[in-house]
Design a protein around this motif. Structure first.
Motif, PDB file in Angstrom:
ATOM      1  N   LEU A 115       0.830  -1.205   0.000  1.00 38.17           N
ATOM      2  CA  LEU A 115       0.000   0.000   0.000  1.00 38.17           C
ATOM      3  C   LEU A 115       0.867   1.257   0.000  1.00 38.17           C
ATOM      4  O   LEU A 115       0.634   2.201  -0.764  1.00 38.17           O
ATOM      5  CB  LEU A 115      -0.936  -0.009   1.213  1.00 38.17           C
ATOM      6  CG  LEU A 115      -1.872   1.193   1.352  1.00 38.17           C
ATOM      7  CD1 LEU A 115      -2.780   1.326   0.132  1.00 38.17           C
ATOM      8  CD2 LEU A 115      -2.714   1.070   2.626  1.00 38.17           C
ATOM      9  N   ALA A 118       2.598   1.867  -3.328  1.00 37.21           N
ATOM     10  CA  ALA A 118       1.694   2.330  -4.379  1.00 37.21           C
ATOM     11  C   ALA A 118       1.439   3.824  -4.311  1.00 37.21           C
ATOM     12  O   ALA A 118       0.865   4.394  -5.242  1.00 37.21           O
ATOM     13  CB  ALA A 118       0.376   1.564  -4.310  1.00 37.21           C
ATOM     14  N   ALA A 122      -3.222   5.310  -3.645  1.00 33.81           N
ATOM     15  CA  ALA A 122      -3.784   3.985  -3.329  1.00 33.81           C
ATOM     16  C   ALA A 122      -4.419   4.028  -1.943  1.00 33.81           C
ATOM     17  O   ALA A 122      -3.823   4.565  -1.007  1.00 33.81           O
ATOM     18  CB  ALA A 122      -2.708   2.907  -3.384  1.00 33.81           C
ATOM     19  N   ALA A 195      -6.765   3.941  -5.803  1.00 38.34           N
ATOM     20  CA  ALA A 195      -6.402   2.652  -6.375  1.00 38.34           C
ATOM     21  C   ALA A 195      -6.463   1.554  -5.310  1.00 38.34           C
ATOM     22  O   ALA A 195      -6.344   1.824  -4.105  1.00 38.34           O
ATOM     23  CB  ALA A 195      -4.998   2.717  -6.977  1.00 38.34           C
ATOM     24  N   VAL A 197      -4.691  -2.214  -4.428  1.00 36.97           N
ATOM     25  CA  VAL A 197      -3.666  -3.205  -4.740  1.00 36.97           C
ATOM     26  C   VAL A 197      -4.050  -4.517  -4.058  1.00 36.97           C
ATOM     27  O   VAL A 197      -4.842  -4.523  -3.111  1.00 36.97           O
ATOM     28  CB  VAL A 197      -2.263  -2.745  -4.281  1.00 36.97           C
ATOM     29  CG1 VAL A 197      -1.838  -1.494  -5.038  1.00 36.97           C
ATOM     30  CG2 VAL A 197      -2.228  -2.477  -2.773  1.00 36.97           C
TER      31      VAL A 197
END
Length: 254
Positions: A115, A118, A122, A195, A197
């Protein structure tokens, strides 16, 4: 409270209901797995247990200074217990996992790292179980629910029912709250413009006892929830991008 919140890097939230036999071993695993992420806290939310869970948690607090315990006077459900824990959490990042021991806390650091790597765009690192240890009936129900959800919401997530997640607390607090929210987090996080992940996590058999929360709060209720989430996503047309307003040159403004 501000200084406390700044000092904690990660809050691990664990909802439990009648899980007395699983508390001590799971707590030890969480503390060991999260040691590299120090300082961290573990927030157990007792969702109205009627067994010896409160007493076991009280005793565990004498051995785990990082443990905080909150209790619902009566059972309000898993989503409510997660929300109670997140609201009380002092970390910028929050990890959640089920209190039955099926989610291995050894995967928390990897999800947290994914996290962070990203970037701030994210909002969620979602665990996806491999080697499921649930019974055949529950696994069939789960596959049906995940398949229908994936086709309708297109959230690119194989397994939203996995309780092992790491997310930004601020992002979670932007999500609309409803029962079973935790099962739709990828779609709702994406709805807010963040986003998602993913990371594979190994499923384990429950340590002791039996399940206290039903799958998808039973399939038909899950379908009604799915319709509601689909409506929410359809109604969200654009996520505002907020930028500073006013003079760009303070000296000229004077």
């Amino acid at each position: 409270m501000t200084s406390d919140r700044e000092a904690i890097r990660l809050s691990v939230v664990v909802p439990v209901k009648n899980e007395a036999g699983n508390i001590a071993p799971l707590l030890a695993e969480i503390a060991s797995a999260c040691a590299p992420l120090h300082p961290f806290e573990i927030v157990y939310v007792d969702d109205g247990s009627t067994d010896s869970t409160p007493a076991v948690l009280a005793e565990a607090g004498t051995r785990h200074p990082e443990l905080r315990v909150l209790r619902h006077r009566e059972s309000c459900g898993q989503s409510a217990a997660v929300r109670t824990g997140v609201l009380a959490a002092r970390g910028e990042l929050v990890a959640t996992l089920d209190g039955d021991g099926q989610n291995d806390p050894a995967f928390i650091p990897a999800l947290a790292a994914a996290l962070v790597a990203a970037g701030p765009g994210a909002g969620l690192a979602q665990g996806q179980r491999v080697g499921r240890k649930d019974g055949r009936r529950k696994m069939i129900q789960s596959r049906i629910a995940n398949g229908v959800r994936g086709r309708i919401l297109k959230d690119a997530t194989r397994d939203t029912g996995c309780g092992l997640k790491v997310f930004r607390r601020a992002v979670y607090l932007r999500l609309p709250y409803f029962d079973a929210l935790h099962r739709f987090m990828p779609a709702l996080v994406a709805r807010e413009g963040f986003a998602v992940v993913h990371g594979d996590v190994v499923d384990r058999p429950r340590l002791t006892g039996h399940s206290n929360y039903g799958l998808f709060d039973r399939l038909w209720v899950g379908i009604l929830d799915l319709a509601g989430v689909w409506w929410l996503i359809r109604r969200r047309r654009r996520v505002p991008q907020v930028i500073p307003a006013g003079p760009t040159n303070p000296a000229k403004a004077e």
